[in-house]
Design a protein around this motif. Sequence first.
Motif, PDB file in Angstrom:
ATOM      1  N   MET A   1       0.553  -0.958  -0.246  1.00 57.73           N
ATOM      2  CA  MET A   1      -0.520  -0.074  -0.126  1.00 57.73           C
ATOM      3  C   MET A   1       0.837   1.326  -0.174  1.00 57.73           C
ATOM      4  SD  MET A   1      -2.874   0.882   2.581  1.00 57.73           S
ATOM      5  CE  MET A   1      -3.296   2.450   2.748  1.00 57.73           C
ATOM      6  N   SER A   2       0.586   2.355  -0.639  1.00 58.78           N
ATOM      7  CA  SER A   2       1.400   2.975  -1.020  1.00 58.78           C
ATOM      8  C   SER A   2       0.753   5.055  -1.310  1.00 58.78           C
ATOM      9  CB  SER A   2       2.188   3.662  -3.204  1.00 58.78           C
ATOM     10  OG  SER A   2       2.496   4.909  -2.846  1.00 58.78           O
ATOM     11  N   GLN A   3       1.386   5.461   0.217  1.00 58.03           N
ATOM     12  CA  GLN A   3       0.958   6.434   0.777  1.00 58.03           C
ATOM     13  C   GLN A   3       1.362   7.190  -0.450  1.00 58.03           C
ATOM     14  OE1 GLN A   3       0.323   7.223   4.563  1.00 58.03           O
ATOM     15  NE2 GLN A   3      -0.862   5.432   4.896  1.00 58.03           N
ATOM     16  N   THR A   4       0.684   8.485  -0.289  1.00 55.41           N
ATOM     17  CA  THR A   4       1.330   9.912  -0.411  1.00 55.41           C
ATOM     18  C   THR A   4       0.570  10.811  -0.195  1.00 55.41           C
ATOM     19  OG1 THR A   4      -0.287  10.691  -2.027  1.00 55.41           O
ATOM     20  CG2 THR A   4       0.932   8.952  -2.623  1.00 55.41           C
ATOM     21  N   TYR A   5       1.804  12.200   0.307  1.00 58.48           N
ATOM     22  CA  TYR A   5       1.178  13.439   0.526  1.00 58.48           C
ATOM     23  C   TYR A   5       0.499  14.256   0.329  1.00 58.48           C
ATOM     24  CZ  TYR A   5       2.385  17.755   2.903  1.00 58.48           C
ATOM     25  OH  TYR A   5       2.816  19.075   3.808  1.00 58.48           O
ATOM     26  N   ASP A   6      -0.115  14.729   0.476  1.00 59.63           N
ATOM     27  CA  ASP A   6      -2.057  15.679   0.786  1.00 59.63           C
ATOM     28  C   ASP A   6      -0.796  16.503   0.634  1.00 59.63           C
ATOM     29  OD1 ASP A   6      -3.337  16.975   0.260  1.00 59.63           O
ATOM     30  OD2 ASP A   6      -5.228  16.371   1.865  1.00 59.63           O
ATOM     31  N   ASN A   7      -0.519  17.641  -0.371  1.00 57.05           N
ATOM     32  CA  ASN A   7      -0.663  19.005  -0.696  1.00 57.05           C
ATOM     33  C   ASN A   7      -1.042  19.795   0.511  1.00 57.05           C
ATOM     34  OD1 ASN A   7      -2.244  19.330  -2.637  1.00 57.05           O
ATOM     35  ND2 ASN A   7      -0.390  19.853  -3.730  1.00 57.05           N
ATOM     36  N   LYS A   8      -2.289  19.545  -0.210  1.00 53.66           N
ATOM     37  CA  LYS A   8      -3.643  20.195   1.104  1.00 53.66           C
ATOM     38  C   LYS A   8      -3.566  20.368   2.925  1.00 53.66           C
ATOM     39  CE  LYS A   8      -6.574  20.053  -2.958  1.00 53.66           C
ATOM     40  NZ  LYS A   8      -8.285  19.307  -3.444  1.00 53.66           N
ATOM     41  N   ALA A   9      -2.341  18.826   3.361  1.00 52.61           N
ATOM     42  CA  ALA A   9      -2.652  18.747   4.945  1.00 52.61           C
ATOM     43  C   ALA A   9      -2.338  20.423   5.628  1.00 52.61           C
ATOM     44  CB  ALA A   9      -1.981  17.621   5.524  1.00 52.61           C
ATOM     45  N   ILE A  10      -2.822  20.531   6.530  1.00 53.12           N
ATOM     46  CA  ILE A  10      -1.844  21.439   8.182  1.00 53.12           C
ATOM     47  C   ILE A  10      -0.271  21.243   7.669  1.00 53.12           C
ATOM     48  CG2 ILE A  10      -2.723  22.805   9.426  1.00 53.12           C
ATOM     49  CD1 ILE A  10      -5.640  22.728   9.059  1.00 53.12           C
ATOM     50  N   THR A  11       0.273  22.433   7.712  1.00 55.55           N
ATOM     51  CA  THR A  11       1.289  21.702   8.185  1.00 55.55           C
ATOM     52  C   THR A  11       2.042  22.344  10.005  1.00 55.55           C
ATOM     53  OG1 THR A  11       2.753  23.549   7.483  1.00 55.55           O
ATOM     54  CG2 THR A  11       2.679  22.143   6.077  1.00 55.55           C
ATOM     55  N   GLY A  12       2.511  21.729  10.585  1.00 55.87           N
ATOM     56  CA  GLY A  12       2.583  21.777  12.114  1.00 55.87           C
ATOM     57  C   GLY A  12       2.795  23.631  12.125  1.00 55.87           C
ATOM     58  N   ASP A  14       1.690  25.787  10.053  1.00 50.82           N
ATOM     59  CA  ASP A  14       0.081  26.289  10.101  1.00 50.82           C
ATOM     60  C   ASP A  14      -0.450  26.051  11.109  1.00 50.82           C
ATOM     61  OD1 ASP A  14       0.785  27.529   7.643  1.00 50.82           O
ATOM     62  OD2 ASP A  14       0.624  25.907   6.354  1.00 50.82           O
ATOM     63  N   LEU A  15      -0.530  25.195  11.579  1.00 47.16           N
ATOM     64  CA  LEU A  15      -1.744  24.476  12.726  1.00 47.16           C
ATOM     65  C   LEU A  15      -1.517  25.262  13.844  1.00 47.16           C
ATOM     66  CD1 LEU A  15      -3.345  22.387  13.155  1.00 47.16           C
ATOM     67  CD2 LEU A  15      -1.352  20.647  14.385  1.00 47.16           C
ATOM     68  N   GLU A  16       0.058  25.174  14.460  1.00 48.96           N
ATOM     69  CA  GLU A  16       0.102  26.593  15.278  1.00 48.96           C
ATOM     70  C   GLU A  16      -0.236  27.790  15.413  1.00 48.96           C
ATOM     71  OE1 GLU A  16       4.105  27.545  18.322  1.00 48.96           O
ATOM     72  OE2 GLU A  16       4.405  26.622  16.223  1.00 48.96           O
ATOM     73  N   THR A  17      -0.443  28.147  14.256  1.00 48.93           N
ATOM     74  CA  THR A  17      -0.496  29.382  14.210  1.00 48.93           C
ATOM     75  C   THR A  17      -2.066  29.440  14.543  1.00 48.93           C
ATOM     76  OG1 THR A  17       1.221  30.278  12.674  1.00 48.93           O
ATOM     77  CG2 THR A  17      -1.023  31.332  12.554  1.00 48.93           C
ATOM     78  N   ILE A  18      -2.765  28.587  13.723  1.00 49.18           N
ATOM     79  CA  ILE A  18      -4.314  28.225  13.770  1.00 49.18           C
ATOM     80  C   ILE A  18      -4.533  28.287  15.238  1.00 49.18           C
ATOM     81  CG2 ILE A  18      -6.787  26.658  13.334  1.00 49.18           C
ATOM     82  CD1 ILE A  18      -4.860  26.077  10.043  1.00 49.18           C
ATOM     83  N   LEU A  19      -3.981  27.125  15.687  1.00 47.81           N
ATOM     84  CA  LEU A  19      -4.662  26.770  16.917  1.00 47.81           C
ATOM     85  C   LEU A  19      -3.842  28.103  18.586  1.00 47.81           C
ATOM     86  CD1 LEU A  19      -3.178  23.036  17.669  1.00 47.81           C
ATOM     87  CD2 LEU A  19      -6.284  23.961  17.247  1.00 47.81           C
TER      88      LEU A  19
END
Length: 57
Positions: A1-12, A14-19
Amino acid sequence: MSQTYDNKAITGADLETILTSAASEIKKKQDILDIEIDVANKRLKFNNVAFTVTPAE
């Protein structure tokens, strides 16, 4: 099973800023609440809070 990176994901960062922003907004709202705790009757009295009740569907 191959997983790919979702470039729409919130990065660390960005998440810190939002929270941080969300925590600031929550703190502002908490500061304006006037709540009394009635320990004897196990109740909270909200003095300046309006509630809207939405029935479950």
